[in-house]
Design a protein around this motif. Structure first.
Motif, PDB file in Angstrom:
ATOM      1  N   ASN A 252       0.807  -1.522  -0.002  1.00 57.94           N
ATOM      2  CA  ASN A 252      -0.195   0.353  -0.092  1.00 57.94           C
ATOM      3  C   ASN A 252       1.213   1.775   0.054  1.00 57.94           C
ATOM      4  O   ASN A 252       0.725   2.056  -1.008  1.00 57.94           O
TER       5      ASN A 252
ATOM      6  N   GLN B 194       0.754   3.556  -3.484  1.00 56.42           N
ATOM      7  CA  GLN B 194       0.236   4.819  -3.333  1.00 56.42           C
ATOM      8  C   GLN B 194       1.042   6.293  -3.733  1.00 56.42           C
ATOM      9  O   GLN B 194       1.283   6.430  -3.946  1.00 56.42           O
TER      10      GLN B 194
ATOM     11  N   ARG C  40      -6.018  -0.218  -4.823  1.00 56.05           N
ATOM     12  CA  ARG C  40      -4.998   0.054  -5.177  1.00 56.05           C
ATOM     13  C   ARG C  40      -4.177  -0.167  -6.610  1.00 56.05           C
ATOM     14  O   ARG C  40      -4.000  -0.404  -7.226  1.00 56.05           O
TER      15      ARG C  40
END
Length: 245
Positions: free
Chosen positions: A113, A117, A151
């Motif tokens: 993550n 990101q 994501r």
């Protein structure tokens, strides 16, 4: 790891994992429970609802790779079920639900993550409205596994949007690109009516489009160090394995 090596390593797994989610009966069941009829209504309304209450022709122009009748029908039948923003929220929850069921329990989703990101934040969304719409969707902080799948979906939308631009710049229509890439039978499955076989002369254009797509994604991966690119490729491989949690 070099930038283009990392892109090559993750492009297929990210695309294919997203495809598995989209084609899974479990995903369709979520749509049915939300009030969508069998068919493409939940898919079209949920995935493309980030564009707002746009005419079907606008949705078609933005997404490109699905046949126009498929998109127009799915968008039309999905519209009465719920507003676009609610359909997107429902679809995003379906994304996260699928991720919780399919991302292996031992995958390091927290590190994924963080790196994913960084890539998403680094992207220039100009001329990539579908990606921009999905990047703007909230990601829950208390569901790291579901957030990882969301994501994955956003990164998939980025490459898809870049690829559509690259295909057109390479002198191919979206329909021609689908036939070159997948063949006539699969192109028909994705809504293109009676597409003819791809001419041999179109193959170099397709190969150029693939290279341009990689180049359009390169600025994202340049934000990672060589070591982080190795880690990210390994994380994507771990997340998108065929195991289930």
């Amino acid at each position: 790891m070099e930038i283009f090596d990392c892109i090559a390593a993750v492009a297929g797994p990210v695309h294919n994992f997203g495809d598995e989610f989209m084609s899974d009966e479990a995903t369709a069941t979520i749509g049915l429970r939300a009030g969508f009829a069998p068919g493409r209504g939940f898919y079209c309304r949920g995935r493309f609802g980030v564009l707002g209450e746009a005419p079907a022709a606008v949705v078609q122009a933005v997404q490109g790779f699905l046949g126009p009748d498929l998109v127009a029908t799915g968008w039309r039948v999905g519209r009465p079920v719920m507003p676009a923003d609610e359909a997107v929220a429902c679809y995003a929850e379906a994304v996260r639900t699928w991720g919780r069921a399919h991302i292996p329990a031992d995958a390091d989703v927290e590190h994924f993550n963080r790196l994913a990101q960084r890539l998403i934040d680094a992207a220039d969304a100009d001329a990539l409205p579908l990606f921009a719409g999905w990047r703007a969707q909230p990601v829950p902080g208390d569901d790291p596994v579901g957030a990882a799948m969301q994501r994955v979906h956003v990164l998939r939308e980025h490459r898809g949007a870049c690829h559509l631009a690259a295909v057109r710049l390479s002198g191919l229509s979206a329909r021609e690109a689908m036939v070159v890439n997948l063949g006539v039978e699969q192109a028909t499955h994705y809504g293109w009516h009676e597409p003819g076989p791809a001419a041999a002369a179109l193959v170099p254009r397709w190969q150029r489009a693939e290279r341009l797509t990689d180049e359009l994604q390169a600025p994202l991966y340049a934000t990672l160090t060589a070591r982080q690119r190795v880690e990210f490729a390994q994380l994507v491989d771990a997340l998108t394995s065929t195991q289930t949690s």
